[in-house]
Scaffold this active site. Structure first.
Site, PDB file in Angstrom:
ATOM      1  N   HIS A 121       0.832  -1.206   0.000  1.00 46.19           N
ATOM      2  CA  HIS A 121       0.000   0.000   0.000  1.00 46.19           C
ATOM      3  C   HIS A 121       0.870   1.260   0.000  1.00 46.19           C
ATOM      4  CE1 HIS A 121      -3.651   2.352   1.319  1.00 46.19           C
ATOM      5  NE2 HIS A 121      -2.698   3.159   1.754  1.00 46.19           N
ATOM      6  N   GLU A 122       1.787   1.358   0.950  1.00 48.42           N
ATOM      7  CA  GLU A 122       2.610   2.565   1.059  1.00 48.42           C
ATOM      8  C   GLU A 122       3.527   2.721  -0.152  1.00 48.42           C
ATOM      9  OE1 GLU A 122       1.720   4.667   3.094  1.00 48.42           O
ATOM     10  OE2 GLU A 122       0.519   3.397   4.400  1.00 48.42           O
ATOM     11  N   GLU A 171      -5.551   7.863  -2.806  1.00 41.83           N
ATOM     12  CA  GLU A 171      -5.389   6.479  -2.354  1.00 41.83           C
ATOM     13  C   GLU A 171      -5.497   5.467  -3.503  1.00 41.83           C
ATOM     14  OE1 GLU A 171      -4.537   5.424   0.640  1.00 41.83           O
ATOM     15  OE2 GLU A 171      -4.623   7.374   1.637  1.00 41.83           O
ATOM     16  N   HIS A 210      -6.492  10.430  12.134  1.00 41.50           N
ATOM     17  CA  HIS A 210      -6.712  10.741  10.719  1.00 41.50           C
ATOM     18  C   HIS A 210      -7.490  12.050  10.545  1.00 41.50           C
ATOM     19  CE1 HIS A 210      -5.484   6.641   9.687  1.00 41.50           C
ATOM     20  NE2 HIS A 210      -5.484   7.007   8.429  1.00 41.50           N
ATOM     21  N   ILE A 211      -8.538  12.245  11.344  1.00 45.44           N
ATOM     22  CA  ILE A 211      -9.388  13.423  11.127  1.00 45.44           C
ATOM     23  C   ILE A 211      -9.095  14.567  12.091  1.00 45.44           C
ATOM     24  CG2 ILE A 211     -11.200  11.963  10.152  1.00 45.44           C
ATOM     25  CD1 ILE A 211     -12.886  12.566  12.662  1.00 45.44           C
ATOM     26  N   PHE A 212      -8.437  14.286  13.207  1.00 44.24           N
ATOM     27  CA  PHE A 212      -8.160  15.360  14.161  1.00 44.24           C
ATOM     28  C   PHE A 212      -6.685  15.765  14.217  1.00 44.24           C
ATOM     29  CE2 PHE A 212     -12.081  13.442  16.078  1.00 44.24           C
ATOM     30  CZ  PHE A 212     -12.909  14.505  15.759  1.00 44.24           C
ATOM     31  N   ALA A 213      -5.832  15.019  13.549  1.00 50.67           N
ATOM     32  CA  ALA A 213      -4.415  15.392  13.534  1.00 50.67           C
ATOM     33  C   ALA A 213      -3.765  15.073  12.195  1.00 50.67           C
ATOM     34  CB  ALA A 213      -3.662  14.689  14.667  1.00 50.67           C
ATOM     35  N   GLY A 214      -4.576  14.735  11.197  1.00 50.61           N
ATOM     36  CA  GLY A 214      -4.046  14.391   9.881  1.00 50.61           C
ATOM     37  C   GLY A 214      -4.783  15.154   8.804  1.00 50.61           C
ATOM     38  N   GLY A 215      -4.706  14.687   7.589  1.00 45.89           N
ATOM     39  CA  GLY A 215      -5.305  15.410   6.474  1.00 45.89           C
ATOM     40  C   GLY A 215      -6.673  14.901   6.056  1.00 45.89           C
TER      41      GLY A 215
END
Length: 782
Positions: A564-565, A594, A696-701
């Protein structure tokens, strides 16, 4: 003898310093009188003005040569300049480099380095604004240099904070982050730059621009508007305050999750308590115990330390027969960062309030609309897709739970009567082993990291015509476990580089897996006579490290994660775009980013690919074909359940950023429970606080963007079906299709819209049917 030696040493040092000052004279702005007459005298004067009054070096300068207080005052500005230059020369953040000096950056460099950088960029921005013209060379090229320098240097610091966290680094970042955000706001809200981009957009030359350049201009205009360029006075000031506060809050959220994860440690001395844990997990638990001071810990005799880091947590949840241990670890994980000094509850509330306030300042109804302004989807289309997949998954998920209950009951376990959350992973793993005769832990010896990487690189060669070669030692790294690679094309010329940091380090490295940009491909920033600067990426995972003399032995899911990465990295590295603002993954709408990562996961189930990486690390035995067949058969095991889990995450994200009122009486946990009624067969625990760890939603994009995983999964499944259409055993056709994928999805970057890119590869618009078929969620025809 001693004092004489000491004097000699100081004289040598003094001479060296005088030489350094001689070099600095050309840059320091000295009064003209100082440079006339005896040069050595001028050197001494400058040296003395730099030295503190307490310096022992002053003793070795004749009194007659020492400057008067008035002279010192005259030299003060130049001495500060010289001192600052000397300090900057030693700061790796400010050095000129081909590869970032990750090995030399420490927290002490961050404050002076970032401040000096921002000061320089501020000057460059002022110069740009003064001479800005609506022409590429007068606008976009100098802007790219400014943006890139900040991205690269801040990216180094931010990356080190993610993989080499420390209290000193945190404090340094916290100090300079407001200054960095202030500059970004100043840059993003520059009226002269905004107006110049609009002038290009409205000029007669617009139609002659390439698609990529049009995308750059349109993206910059949109970003400026979303960045508050059209706001005036009080509104702009309020917007900027919100941005500053959001930066602080998201950073604190992330730190709390890491600290809460690190805080939990379960020391076990009785092996009966961890009965069922496989040898790899016992080895990791003993290795963790050694790192915590239990010097004689061993896999066989303990003691063992269980943590909430993914390899340890998952091993307990899937394999520990001790139900009480599973419950304790599950509850600890589910409630991370939800109490005490590390409680993220209030931070979540503040983030949601500020995002809503920001949206309204920009003229939007909610933050989701702000998010969608730079994405393929709309709020309505997202909700439509999520509901379609939810409805297709629900009956399958209900059946998954019934099958599990029957299996547990047939196993004679007392847990059958009250099956709950900390039982699901354990019994699902037993059911999978029973149904498909697959022992995931037993497969680890077949998936040694070096062999997996070899197979992955071989696949990339077949599909995309590239070779990946080790280049350790060429670039500095932040940890001895980090590998460095060079990517070459069919003519053996380098086209990109990447770092790979595979192992879990719970004391300093945040969890999860990610890829990020180090350098973007760029025509403007080419060096040493090259036509372009080559792209560089880093890939980070958190899998089980080598234990003893064993290599890192991976679960099949960890293999999927690496694929994936690498898909993300390929899109960044194989871009053909030379305009950095739309090269690689930059400029691509977030809900399409993605696509290549999820596309690469499909190859883990491709027979030739899987058998090329699955080789027993001790015996050399290839993975038996019957086990491969079982892995394929088990691919959609509990697919309905896993699909609903992603739909829950995406749905609660959308609810919180569309209809939720963060100032009202309803809590974020109430919203999550309401969403869970439609997306989770087993109701969540009352104390479920997974939102406090939802980075993901509170410290990411991914704020109002978690749906992107499903949106892009539709694209990736449909893209992979192009390979299925030509026959996965047809090597020539696979290679031809792979080259077409490279020339479109991987090469075009953000230079065309994602829909155009997809259509250019697939020949039509995407359909969700391939995804539902791959996941076994299409209704079976009667």
């Amino acid at each position: 003898m001693g004092p004489r030696c000491q004097r000699s040493t100081v004289i040598v040092f003094s001479t060296m310093l005088l030489s350094t000052v001689s070099f600095l004279l050309t840059s320091a702005r000295l009064p003209a009188a100082a440079l006339s007459g005896n040069p050595r005298q001028a050197h001494r004067l400058l040296l003395l003005s730099v030295l503190p009054s307490s310096s022992p070096l002053r003793a070795f300068c004749p009194a007659a040569s020492r400057p008067s207080p008035a002279t010192c005052s005259a030299y003060s500005s130049s001495s500060h300049a010289a001192s600052a230059m000397a300090e900057q020369a030693d700061n790796p953040l400010l050095a000129d480099f081909d590869f970032p000096p990750f090995d030399r950056v420490d927290p002490s460099h961050v404050r002076p380095g970032i401040r000096a950088l921002l000061s320089r960029l501020e000057g460059e921005l002022e110069e740009l604004e003064k001479g800005v013209e609506p022409a590429w060379g007068k606008l976009v090229d100098p802007l790219e240099r400014i943006v890139d320098r900040l991205d690269v240097i801040w990216g180094m610091v931010d990356h080190l904070k993610a993989v080499k966290d420390s209290a000193d680094l945190r404090a340094a970042v916290e100090d300079v982050q407001p200054e960095k955000v202030k500059f970004e706001l100043r840059l993003g809200q520059s009226k002269p730059i905004y107006e110049a981009f609009n002038a290009i957009r409205n000029s007669s030359a617009w139609d002659s621009l390439s698609d990529a350049r049009k995308r750059v201009v349109e993206g910059q205009i949109k970003d400026a508007v979303l960045g508050g360029v059209a706001l005036e006075d009080e509104q702009r000031e309020k917007f900027n305050q919100i941005q500053q506060e959001l930066e602080k809050l998201t950073e604190k959220f992330s730190e709390n999750v890491l600290d809460a994860t690190k805080k939990f440690e379960k020391l076990i001395t009785d092996k009966k308590e961890i009965d069922g844990l496989p040898a790899t997990a016992l080895g990791l638990a003993a290795q963790t115990a050694v790192s915590k001071g239990h010097e004689n810990a061993s896999a066989e005799n303990g003691p063992w330390v269980i943590t909430l880091d993914a390899p340890s947590y998952m091993a307990v949840m899937q394999h520990a027969k001790n139900r009480a241990l599973r419950e304790e670890v599950y509850r600890a994980y589910l409630t991370r960062a939800s109490s005490g000094d590390l409680d993220n509850t209030n931070i979540i509330s503040q983030i949601l309030k500020l995002r809503l306030e920001k949206a309204k300042l920009l003229g939007y109804k909610n933050y989701a609309e702000v998010s969608m302004a730079r994405k393929m989807a709309t709020v309505d289309r997202v909700q439509e897709l999520l509901e379609k997949i939810r409805a297709a998954s629900w009956d399958n998920a209900v059946q998954d739970m019934e099958d599990l209950k029957v299996f547990v009951k047939d196993s004679g376990s007392a847990e059958a009567n009250d099956l709950t959350h900390w039982d699901l992973s354990f019994w699902s793993e037993r059911l999978r082993e029973s149904k498909y005769d697959i022992d995931e832990e037993g497969l680890r010896p077949y998936f040694a990291l070096p062999k997996v990487m070899d197979g992955l690189f071989s696949l990339a060669n077949k599909l995309f015509g590239i070779s990946v070669e080790p280049a350790d030692g060429l670039a500095p790294v932040w940890n001895s476990d980090v590998k460095f690679y060079c990517v070459k094309d069919s003519s053996n010329s380098p086209v990109a580089y990447f770092y790979f940091d595979p192992y879990s380090r719970p004391s300093e490295k945040r969890g999860g897996a990610w890829m990020n940009v180090v350098f973007s491909r760029s025509r403007v920033l080419a060096r040493n006579g090259s036509p372009v600067r080559l792209p560089i990426a880093h890939m980070v995972c958190n899998q089980m490290p080598p234990v003893g003399d064993k290599p890192s032995l991976m679960t099949f899911r960890e293999v999927e994660t690496v694929f994936h990465e690498f898909g993300h990295a390929l899109q960044h590295m194989l871009t053909r775009q030379d305009e950095a603002f739309v090269a690689g993954i930059r400029g691509i709408e977030w809900d399409a980013v993605e696509l290549p990562s999820q596309f690469m996961e499909n190859w883990c189930y491709h027979k030739d690919t899987l058998l090329s990486i699955a080789k027993h690390y001790e015996t050399g035995e290839l993975l038996p074909e019957e086990i491969y067949a079982k892995l394929v058969a088990a691919k959609n095991f509990r697919a309905g359940t896993f699909s609903l889990r992603q739909i829950r995450f995406a749905s609660v994200d959308m609810e919180l950023h569309t209809t939720y009122d963060p100032s009202g009486p309803v809590s974020v946990y109430d919203v999550d429970r309401k969403v869970a009624e439609r997306t989770q067969v087993l109701a969540p625990l009352p104390e479920d606080r997974f939102l406090c760890g939802f980075s993901h939603i509170f410290a990411g994009g991914y704020a109002a963007g978690y749906y992107s995983y499903k949106w892009a999964e539709v694209l990736s499944a449909d893209a992979f079906s192009a390979f299925e259409d030509v026959g996965l055993d047809n090597e020539k056709a696979i290679e031809e299709t792979g080259r077409r994928f490279r020339e479109t999805v991987l090469a075009l970057g953000g230079g065309k819209s994602p829909l155009e890119v997809f259509v250019s590869f697939r020949g039509r618009e995407p359909s969700p049917e391939a995804l539902l078929r791959h996941n076994g969620l299409l209704p079976v025809a009667a």
